[in-house]
Design a protein around this motif. Structure first.
Motif, short mmCIF file in Angstrom:
data_model
loop_
_atom_site.label_atom_id
_atom_site.label_comp_id
_atom_site.label_asym_id
_atom_site.label_seq_id
_atom_site.Cartn_x
_atom_site.Cartn_y
_atom_site.Cartn_z
N GLU A 1 95.59 91.46 -28.93
CA GLU A 1 96.07 92.39 -27.80
C GLU A 1 95.42 93.62 -27.92
O GLU A 1 94.88 94.36 -27.09
N ILE A 2 95.55 94.29 -29.25
CA ILE A 2 94.88 95.45 -29.47
C ILE A 2 93.52 95.64 -29.45
O ILE A 2 92.71 96.33 -28.78
N LEU A 3 92.76 94.48 -29.71
CA LEU A 3 91.21 94.50 -29.76
C LEU A 3 90.85 94.28 -28.47
O LEU A 3 89.80 94.78 -27.98
N GLN A 4 91.68 93.60 -27.51
CA GLN A 4 91.24 93.44 -26.09
C GLN A 4 91.25 95.09 -25.48
O GLN A 4 90.39 95.13 -24.55
N GLN A 5 92.40 95.72 -25.80
CA GLN A 5 92.33 96.94 -25.12
C GLN A 5 91.37 98.12 -25.92
O GLN A 5 90.71 98.66 -25.01
N VAL A 6 90.97 97.79 -27.04
CA VAL A 6 89.81 98.53 -27.74
C VAL A 6 88.58 98.27 -27.18
O VAL A 6 87.62 99.06 -26.56
N CYS A 7 88.10 97.03 -26.73
CA CYS A 7 86.94 96.63 -26.21
C CYS A 7 86.85 97.14 -24.83
O CYS A 7 85.69 97.54 -24.24
N SER A 8 88.01 97.14 -24.00
CA SER A 8 88.12 97.62 -22.67
C SER A 8 87.73 98.94 -22.55
O SER A 8 87.18 99.63 -21.41
N LYS A 9 88.37 99.82 -23.38
CA LYS A 9 88.37 101.29 -23.35
C LYS A 9 87.60 101.88 -24.17
O LYS A 9 86.74 102.67 -23.76
N PRO B 1 83.30 99.71 -24.44
CA PRO B 1 83.09 98.93 -23.12
C PRO B 1 81.99 98.15 -23.42
O PRO B 1 82.09 96.85 -22.98
N PRO B 2 80.90 98.13 -24.09
CA PRO B 2 79.94 97.39 -24.16
C PRO B 2 80.28 95.93 -24.98
O PRO B 2 79.46 95.09 -24.75
N CYS B 3 81.29 96.14 -25.75
CA CYS B 3 81.58 94.84 -26.58
C CYS B 3 82.54 93.83 -25.76
O CYS B 3 83.75 94.03 -25.72
N ASN B 4 81.94 93.46 -24.67
CA ASN B 4 82.62 92.75 -23.67
C ASN B 4 82.93 91.29 -24.41
O ASN B 4 82.13 90.32 -23.89
N LEU B 5 83.83 90.93 -25.15
CA LEU B 5 84.05 89.91 -26.06
C LEU B 5 85.03 88.88 -25.41
O LEU B 5 86.09 89.67 -24.90
N GLU C 1 87.98 101.36 -14.30
CA GLU C 1 88.83 100.19 -15.04
C GLU C 1 88.62 98.89 -14.30
O GLU C 1 88.44 97.66 -14.69
N GLN C 2 88.98 99.02 -12.97
CA GLN C 2 88.82 98.09 -11.94
C GLN C 2 87.50 97.17 -11.89
O GLN C 2 87.29 95.99 -12.03
N MET C 3 86.44 98.00 -12.22
CA MET C 3 85.18 97.41 -12.05
C MET C 3 84.93 96.64 -13.38
O MET C 3 84.32 95.55 -13.31
N LEU C 4 85.46 97.11 -14.36
CA LEU C 4 85.29 96.38 -15.89
C LEU C 4 86.08 95.11 -15.62
O LEU C 4 85.51 94.08 -16.10
N LEU C 5 87.14 95.49 -15.14
CA LEU C 5 88.27 94.26 -15.04
C LEU C 5 87.79 93.06 -13.96
O LEU C 5 87.49 91.72 -14.20
N LEU C 6 86.85 93.65 -12.91
CA LEU C 6 86.16 92.82 -11.77
C LEU C 6 85.11 91.95 -12.52
O LEU C 6 84.77 90.84 -12.45
N GLU C 7 84.32 92.85 -13.50
CA GLU C 7 83.10 92.08 -14.14
C GLU C 7 83.63 90.83 -15.09
O GLU C 7 82.95 89.90 -14.98
N LYS C 8 84.74 91.03 -15.58
CA LYS C 8 85.13 90.23 -16.66
C LYS C 8 85.86 88.94 -15.92
O LYS C 8 85.54 87.79 -16.15
N LYS C 9 86.40 89.17 -15.01
CA LYS C 9 86.78 88.09 -13.91
C LYS C 9 85.77 87.35 -13.30
O LYS C 9 85.75 86.17 -13.25
N SER C 10 84.94 88.09 -12.91
CA SER C 10 83.58 87.44 -12.33
C SER C 10 83.02 86.48 -13.41
O SER C 10 82.52 85.47 -12.88
#
Length: 363
Positions: free
Chosen positions: A14-22, A25-29, A222-231
């Protein structure tokens, strides 16, 4: 020791997911990538303790914040002097526009001329720069002492300065009221006291709206990053669904196609039979509407007579056929006799026609 060493694997993910998203950002794992590369995930967790959300190290981020603070301070100082300079220039422009249309008082003329003289001399002195550090000859051979001689009298300067403060305040007040009316057009009908109170709070309102815009931009990011992941996730799921559909078609379509074709053939056969019966019913309905009982009786009598006549003709034709068959027994001799008979008959007809013509001419 890293903070990831004191938490469970689930919390670490969970922490790693927050780190990658905030913070990174380039580390979209994806979750699979993190599970397959645990040491890389641990490296990212340790790295997140030494960088901020923008990716800079904490030391550089602190230096950058201090540099931006100094830039804002210098910008504020420059804006104050620039606003004052522009207001003074606008006062002079308004004055020269005014003297073209109306007469001005001697005090106004003295004030503006003193202000213009002081402004020009100050700008020229700024262009000359400090005399100690000059390495090239001064512009037009002028020195600051030469320009100081063009300064207005000290009494006029003191009097002009006292009035200038009032004029600048009045000009700034007009600009503030103009800005207020642009932001809130309903304030145009308010009194100056109410406008002044609104202008006093306008800066706070604008700062609040600016902060709301910045927060909205952050949320949008943040929504754009979330949208890219969901896409990306949606695309993967869609590809899996397409693969399953293709397999289902390949496995079950051939099995059910023959049965489906048989059912369709039966349906078309039954539908064709129903259409034929419907056409026959329409035909009978038209016939029943067209012919009455009397007409049908008359047609039956006509048909009986016609059938009787046809029967007689058939009997005559049968007798003629029997006669012809008896003649055919004679063979080629019969054919020769028929031809001779035909020739004699034509010769007889020709002579009869000639005799008739001769009788007509004799008469």
């Amino acid at each position: 020791m890293a903070s990831g060493d004191f938490c469970s694997p689930g919390e670490g993910m969970e922490i790693l997911q927050q780190v990658c998203s905030k913070q990174l950002p380039p580390c979209n794992l994806s979750k699979e990538d993190r599970l397959q590369n645990p040491y890389f995930s641990k490296l990212l967790l340790n790295l997140s303790q030494h960088v901020d959300e923008s990716g800079l190290s904490l030391t550089l981020a602190k230096e950058q914040a201090q540099a931006w603070k100094e830039v804002r301070l210098h910008k504020t100082t420059w804006l104050r002097s620039e606003i004052l300079h522009r207001v003074i220039q606008e006062l002079l422009v308004d004055y020269y526009v005014k003297i073209q249309d109306t007469n001005v008082t001697s005090e106004d003329k003295k004030f503006h001329e003193t202000l213009e003289q002081r402004l020009l001399v100050t700008e020229l002195m700024r262009l000359l720069g400090p005399s100690q550090e000059r390495e090239i000859p001064p512009l037009l051979g002028l020195e600051k002492a030469d320009l100081l001689e063009l300064m207005p009298l000290s009494e006029d300067f003191v009097w002009m300065t006292a009035r200038l403060q009032q004029e600048v305040e009045e000009q700034l007040k007009k600009k503030c009221f103009t800005l207020l009316c642009y932001y809130d057009p309903s304030s145009d009908a308010d009194s100056e006291t109410v406008k002044a109170a609104k202008v006093w709070k306008l800066a706070e309102v604008l700062v609040g709206e600016q902060q709301q815009c910045q927060d909205a931009k952050s949320q949008q990011k943040e929504q754009m990053l979330l949208l890219e992941k969901k896409s990306a996730t949606y695309s993967q799921v869609l590809l899996r669904c397409l693969t399953l559909l293709q397999r289902l078609l390949q496995e079950h379509r051939l099995k059910t196609q023959s049965e489906l074709d048989r059912i369709n053939a039966q349906y078309l056969e039954v539908k064709c039979g129903a259409m034929i019966l419907k056409l026959r019913m329409e035909e009978l309905k038209i016939l029943s509407d067209t012919y009455t009982v009397e007409k049908v009786e008359v047609h039956r009598l006509i048909r009986d007579r016609l059938e009787g006549a046809i029967h007689l003709q058939e009997q005559d034709m049968e007798k003629s056929r029997q006669v012809l068959n008896s003649y055919e027994v004679l063979g080629e001799e019969f054919d020769r006799l028929v031809k001779e008979y035909t020739v004699l008959k034509q010769a007889t007809e020709n002579k009869r026609w000639a005799l008739q013509e001769f009788n007509k001419a004799y008469r």
